[in-house]
Enzyme design. Structure first.
Site, PDB file in Angstrom:
ATOM      1  N   CYS A 127     -49.393  -2.961  94.313  1.00  0.00           N
ATOM      2  CA  CYS A 127     -49.046  -1.956  93.674  1.00  0.00           C
ATOM      3  C   CYS A 127     -48.236  -0.761  94.641  1.00  0.00           C
ATOM      4  O   CYS A 127     -48.409  -1.020  95.844  1.00  0.00           O
ATOM      5  CB  CYS A 127     -50.108  -1.135  92.930  1.00  0.00           C
ATOM      6  SG  CYS A 127     -51.544  -0.810  93.740  1.00  0.00           S
TER       7      CYS A 127
ATOM      8  N   GLY B   1     -44.604  -2.488  91.892  1.00  0.00           N
ATOM      9  CA  GLY B   1     -44.887  -3.015  90.686  1.00  0.00           C
ATOM     10  C   GLY B   1     -44.212  -2.575  89.591  1.00  0.00           C
ATOM     11  O   GLY B   1     -43.929  -1.753  89.435  1.00  0.00           O
TER      12      GLY B   1
ATOM     13  N   CYS C 107     -50.397  -4.729 107.627  1.00  0.00           N
ATOM     14  CA  CYS C 107     -49.290  -5.708 106.878  1.00  0.00           C
ATOM     15  C   CYS C 107     -48.032  -6.004 107.433  1.00  0.00           C
ATOM     16  O   CYS C 107     -47.126  -5.168 107.161  1.00  0.00           O
ATOM     17  CB  CYS C 107     -49.495  -5.619 105.335  1.00  0.00           C
ATOM     18  SG  CYS C 107     -48.709  -7.000 104.660  1.00  0.00           S
TER      19      CYS C 107
ATOM     20  N   TYR D 135     -40.446  -7.700 103.777  1.00  0.00           N
ATOM     21  CA  TYR D 135     -40.014  -7.569 102.393  1.00  0.00           C
ATOM     22  C   TYR D 135     -40.487  -6.505 101.572  1.00  0.00           C
ATOM     23  O   TYR D 135     -39.628  -5.756 100.772  1.00  0.00           O
ATOM     24  CB  TYR D 135     -40.756  -8.960 101.727  1.00  0.00           C
ATOM     25  CG  TYR D 135     -40.551  -9.444 100.141  1.00  0.00           C
ATOM     26  CD1 TYR D 135     -39.433  -9.687  99.667  1.00  0.00           C
ATOM     27  CD2 TYR D 135     -41.469  -9.131  99.463  1.00  0.00           C
ATOM     28  CE1 TYR D 135     -38.803  -9.501  98.317  1.00  0.00           C
ATOM     29  CE2 TYR D 135     -41.268  -9.497  98.172  1.00  0.00           C
ATOM     30  CZ  TYR D 135     -40.102  -9.749  97.576  1.00  0.00           C
ATOM     31  OH  TYR D 135     -39.802  -9.845  96.349  1.00  0.00           O
TER      32      TYR D 135
ATOM     33  N   ASP E 147     -32.623 -15.438 103.692  1.00  0.00           N
ATOM     34  CA  ASP E 147     -33.628 -14.687 102.770  1.00  0.00           C
ATOM     35  C   ASP E 147     -34.796 -14.304 103.558  1.00  0.00           C
ATOM     36  O   ASP E 147     -35.020 -14.695 104.550  1.00  0.00           O
ATOM     37  CB  ASP E 147     -34.027 -15.762 101.796  1.00  0.00           C
ATOM     38  CG  ASP E 147     -34.274 -15.374 100.381  1.00  0.00           C
ATOM     39  OD1 ASP E 147     -34.676 -14.094 100.393  1.00  0.00           O
ATOM     40  OD2 ASP E 147     -34.853 -15.975  99.284  1.00  0.00           O
TER      41      ASP E 147
ATOM     42  N   ASN F 259     -54.033   0.565  96.120  1.00  0.00           N
ATOM     43  CA  ASN F 259     -52.913  -0.755  96.249  1.00  0.00           C
ATOM     44  C   ASN F 259     -54.056  -1.351  97.299  1.00  0.00           C
ATOM     45  O   ASN F 259     -54.419  -1.057  98.394  1.00  0.00           O
ATOM     46  CB  ASN F 259     -51.863   0.298  97.153  1.00  0.00           C
ATOM     47  CG  ASN F 259     -51.113  -0.964  97.905  1.00  0.00           C
ATOM     48  OD1 ASN F 259     -51.051  -2.203  97.436  1.00  0.00           O
ATOM     49  ND2 ASN F 259     -50.469  -0.651  98.897  1.00  0.00           N
ATOM     50  N   GLY F 260     -53.953  -2.627  96.931  1.00  0.00           N
ATOM     51  CA  GLY F 260     -54.640  -3.662  97.851  1.00  0.00           C
ATOM     52  C   GLY F 260     -55.738  -4.527  97.131  1.00  0.00           C
ATOM     53  O   GLY F 260     -55.540  -4.644  96.038  1.00  0.00           O
TER      54      GLY F 260
END
Length: 510
Positions: free
Chosen positions: A21, A48, A265, A271, A374, A122-123
């Site tokens: 999220c 999200g 992260c 991404y 990609d 978030n997590g």
């Protein structure tokens, strides 16, 4: 609040990585905080698409509106106009923990006597089962099975005993393990806090005052792109283990729990984050562009055209082409209106797969040797369909280049790949993956190459190398690893990871 939404959702993009999220918080007594939060959530919508919610503190209580759906579907102009206040927190969700339901949508509510708090998270918490059992033992009841509600109930429980929310947050941070970034609203104050490794992102921004001196405020968000849309200025990252409190008394930073070695992260830069977001002074776009250049140095290929898979594959494709002096162009057209649908899936729809979202541009690819860039390969089925699509459109060759290393290990900190068997690179080597996706060649960016393209901070790279900064409890990881894979825990669990609520109550916090 809306009644429980019962629509059925089809995930055509099940072969891509998803983060749980995005969160946003704002303190601005002279502004329309509900609408500004709605704008910010639109900027964070990529994080999200399952549900969205806003909680507003108006000085006397907290009002919440949330439901399943995209931000534009959940909030009407009437809804936002009916939520005046001084502060707000907002949330968009892609679930990695808990069922998809109205109850699982955030912000989560908890009550402390006559005080209401609303939490956006978030997590993922790796010890939530232990903590849920502890709360159940002391009589706390739940409306969902999410770890986010566990955190909200913990804060409420400890605040009820300590009579100060800041102490309730500290006790909770002592107990919870995993990756998390949270924003919390009560009727007259906004709080934001982050896990001690800084795995999940959280940044602080400032709203400038208007010409008449009104409107100044503070914002927190998962990404800086949310600041741009509301006109806020980036100030800094919220530090690992830090608590921010914003109220009529101003902004106060306090320690929540002892910070540990930083492990942001790294997949945020590959991404998840929007290209226009800024991390440690560098744009995500520039990092991805440089990943493409480095990938070209490591795995060059002679081709007629370099294309990117929209959207995150476009910047590295540009960099790849520039490094080798190849032509960069558009080869895949994205349909942005089929990201989600509330209809029952059929076999025909499953077979259509990625064609619901992408279509090859025959004019550009026919008769050409194509390099397709990609961001990752997860299960491999999407890459296979895209390669076939390009060859059906007349491409002579399709060479696949991935601007990150092979994703071989499950993530337990907020990405929906917590079962290793889902990952094709865990059981196949590069040549076998290449054969599976039917490409003419395949190469991944090396881990060293990826690290050379991002800021020199500590990174969580567990999905690539199996080295986990937060130890994953055996009960949580049971059945999640392929036989023969042995994860490495970089650090032992904290003292509070298995502590009971009764034991934590004996711990003195400031």
């Amino acid at each position: 609040m809306l009644e429980n939404f019962t629509g059925l959702d089809v995930r055509e993009d099940a072969d891509t990585l998803h983060e749980e999220c995005g969160v946003f918080g704002i303190w601005a007594p002279d502004r329309d905080v509900a609408r500004l939060t709605c704008f910010a959530l639109r900027a964070l919508q990529h994080r999200g698409q399952e549900s969205a919610g806003i909680a507003v503190g108006n000085g006397s209580t907290v009002l919440v509106r949330k439901d399943l759906g995209l931000v534009a579907e959940v909030f009407s102009d009437y809804d936002l106009g009916a939520m005046p206040g001084k502060l707000a927190v907002g949330h968009v969700r892609y679930g990695t923990s808990g069922a998809r339901s109205w109850e699982a949508a955030q912000p989560h509510l908890s009550t402390i006597d006559d005080v209401i708090i609303a939490l956006a998270h978030n997590g993922t918490l790796v010890n939530s089962d232990h903590l849920r059992a502890e709360l159940d033992r002391v009589g706390v009841r739940f409306r969902s099975n999410t770890d986010s509600e566990v955190a909200a109930k913990l804060i409420g429980f400890f605040t009820g005993h300590e009579h100060r929310i800041i102490k309730g947050i500290r006790h909770t941070m002592n107990l919870i393990e995993g990756g998390y970034a949270m924003a919390l609203a009560r009727e007259n104050a906004l709080y934001a806090f982050r896990d001690p490794h800084g795995i999940r992102p959280l940044v602080l921004g400032e709203l400038p005052a208007r010409e008449d001196g009104t409107g100044a405020g503070w914002v927190v968000a998962s990404e800086t792109c949310a600041f741009d849309i509301v006109g806020a200025r980036f100030v800094r990252e919220i530090e690992p283990g830090e608590i921010i409190r914003i109220s009529e008394d101003g902004l106060v930073s306090e320690p929540g729990t002892q910070a540990r070695a930083t492990h942001n992260c790294i997949f945020e830069e590959v991404y998840f984050s929007r290209p226009d977001s800024i991390v440690d002074g560098s744009s995500v776009y520039s990092m991805r562009y440089n990943m493409g250049r480095q990938l070209a140095r490591e795995a060059p290929v002679d081709a007629d055209l370099v294309i990117g898979v929209p959207d995150s594959g476009l910047p590295p494709a540009e960099g790849f082409a520039a490094e080798l002096g190849l032509k960069f162009g558009e080869g895949l057209i994205k349909n942005r209106y089929v990201a989600r649908t509330f209809i029952q899936p059929t076999q025909e729809m499953r077979q259509m797969g990625v064609r619901l979202k992408l279509n090859a541009l025959r004019d550009n690819v026919e008769g050409k040797r194509i390099v397709m860039v990609d961001d990752s390969i997860v299960r491999g089925t999407t890459s296979k369909q895209i390669v076939r699509m390009l060859k059906d459109a007349g491409a002579k060759e399709v060479h696949v280049r991935i601007n990150c290393p092979e994703v071989k290990w499950p993530c337990f900190y907020g990405i929906d790949t917590d079962v290793q068997a889902q990952l094709i690179s865990a059981t196949k080597n590069v040549e076998e993956v290449c054969q599976f996706i039917e490409a003419d060649s395949l190469a991944f960016l090396s881990l060293e190459g990826l690290e050379s393209c991002v800021p020199k901070v500590g990174w969580c790279k567990a999905c690539y190398n199996g080295e986990y900064p937060v130890e994953v409890p055996p009960a949580f990881a049971a059945g999640k690893f392929v036989e023969g894979f042995k994860p490495v825990s970089l650090y032992p669990p904290t003292d509070g990871a298995t502590r009971s609520i009764d034991e934590e109550l004996q711990v003195e916090v400031q």
